[in-house]
Design a protein around this motif. Structure first.
Motif, mmCIF file in Angstrom:
data_model
loop_
_atom_site.group_PDB
_atom_site.id
_atom_site.type_symbol
_atom_site.label_atom_id
_atom_site.label_comp_id
_atom_site.label_asym_id
_atom_site.label_seq_id
_atom_site.Cartn_x
_atom_site.Cartn_y
_atom_site.Cartn_z
ATOM 1 N N GLN A 104 0.821 -1.279 -0.028
ATOM 2 C CA GLN A 104 0.167 -0.033 0.012
ATOM 3 C C GLN A 104 0.998 1.193 -0.166
ATOM 4 O OE1 GLN A 104 -2.910 -0.002 3.117
ATOM 5 N NE2 GLN A 104 -3.164 2.400 2.887
ATOM 6 N N MET A 105 0.311 2.427 -0.665
ATOM 7 C CA MET A 105 1.282 3.583 -0.864
ATOM 8 C C MET A 105 0.306 4.759 -0.878
ATOM 9 S SD MET A 105 4.286 4.622 -3.484
ATOM 10 C CE MET A 105 5.289 5.826 -2.930
ATOM 11 N N THR A 106 0.689 5.758 -0.025
ATOM 12 C CA THR A 106 0.045 6.738 0.056
ATOM 13 C C THR A 106 0.726 7.898 -0.248
ATOM 14 O OG1 THR A 106 -0.010 7.213 2.413
ATOM 15 C CG2 THR A 106 -1.844 5.957 1.641
ATOM 16 N N TYR A 107 0.482 8.872 -1.099
ATOM 17 C CA TYR A 107 1.482 10.060 -1.670
ATOM 18 C C TYR A 107 0.853 11.468 -1.671
ATOM 19 C CZ TYR A 107 0.002 8.358 -5.814
ATOM 20 O OH TYR A 107 -0.781 7.610 -7.135
ATOM 21 N N GLY A 108 -0.152 11.611 -0.858
ATOM 22 C CA GLY A 108 -0.710 12.821 -0.647
ATOM 23 C C GLY A 108 -0.890 13.849 -1.925
ATOM 24 N N LYS A 109 -0.594 14.802 -1.970
ATOM 25 C CA LYS A 109 -0.730 16.266 -2.772
ATOM 26 C C LYS A 109 0.115 15.795 -4.131
ATOM 27 C CE LYS A 109 0.382 19.060 0.594
ATOM 28 N NZ LYS A 109 0.600 20.310 0.961
ATOM 29 N N VAL A 110 0.951 14.704 -4.058
ATOM 30 C CA VAL A 110 1.765 14.699 -5.496
ATOM 31 C C VAL A 110 0.912 13.888 -6.466
ATOM 32 C CG1 VAL A 110 3.717 13.632 -6.259
ATOM 33 C CG2 VAL A 110 3.896 14.534 -4.017
ATOM 34 N N PRO A 111 0.546 14.317 -7.509
ATOM 35 C CA PRO A 111 -0.603 14.028 -8.531
ATOM 36 C C PRO A 111 0.078 12.541 -9.369
ATOM 37 C CG PRO A 111 0.612 15.930 -9.404
ATOM 38 C CD PRO A 111 1.404 15.578 -7.980
ATOM 39 N N TYR A 112 1.315 12.147 -9.212
ATOM 40 C CA TYR A 112 1.618 11.025 -10.045
ATOM 41 C C TYR A 112 2.499 9.960 -9.344
ATOM 42 C CZ TYR A 112 0.711 14.426 -13.979
ATOM 43 O OH TYR A 112 0.016 15.311 -14.516
ATOM 44 N N LEU A 113 2.303 8.602 -9.956
ATOM 45 C CA LEU A 113 3.109 7.939 -9.155
ATOM 46 C C LEU A 113 3.997 7.214 -10.413
ATOM 47 C CD1 LEU A 113 3.876 6.045 -6.602
ATOM 48 C CD2 LEU A 113 2.151 4.494 -7.343
ATOM 49 N N GLY A 114 5.410 7.295 -10.263
ATOM 50 C CA GLY A 114 6.188 6.726 -11.182
ATOM 51 C C GLY A 114 6.587 5.235 -10.770
ATOM 52 N N LEU A 115 6.435 4.202 -11.961
ATOM 53 C CA LEU A 115 6.973 2.761 -11.646
ATOM 54 C C LEU A 115 8.177 2.700 -12.783
ATOM 55 C CD1 LEU A 115 3.708 1.208 -11.194
ATOM 56 C CD2 LEU A 115 5.358 1.822 -9.233
ATOM 57 N N TRP A 116 9.198 2.373 -12.462
ATOM 58 C CA TRP A 116 10.298 2.230 -13.406
ATOM 59 C C TRP A 116 11.259 1.286 -13.046
ATOM 60 C CZ3 TRP A 116 15.153 3.503 -12.780
ATOM 61 C CH2 TRP A 116 15.418 4.353 -11.836
ATOM 62 N N ALA A 117 12.054 0.574 -14.093
ATOM 63 C CA ALA A 117 13.177 -0.206 -13.633
ATOM 64 C C ALA A 117 14.096 -0.100 -14.705
ATOM 65 C CB ALA A 117 12.734 -1.775 -13.720
#
Length: 64
Positions: A1-14
């Motif tokens: 589970q991840m919460t990241y508040g006011k930040v609008p994007y979640l980056g997933l990369w490798a």
């Protein structure tokens, strides 16, 4: 589970071939492959007035 508040994007990369995946809260999206943005032209950048502060807390919970 991840919460990241006011930040609008979640980056997933490798990195190709890496044995991991990066999970990062992002305040804006990176440039496209065909266009390199500068600070002046990049869309969605968050701005902060001189002398002001802001917090962007995030939390990751891993259950096995």
């Amino acid at each position: 589970q991840m919460t990241y508040g006011k930040v609008p994007y979640l980056g997933l990369w490798a990195k190709p071939g890496a044995p991991y995946v990066c999970i990062e809260p992002w305040s804006s999206l990176p440039s496209t492959q065909d266009e390199i943005s500068t600070v002046e032209t990049q869309e969605d950048l968050m701005t902060l007035e001189a002398g002001k502060t802001e917090e962007y807390p995030w939390e990751i919970t891993v259950d096995f």
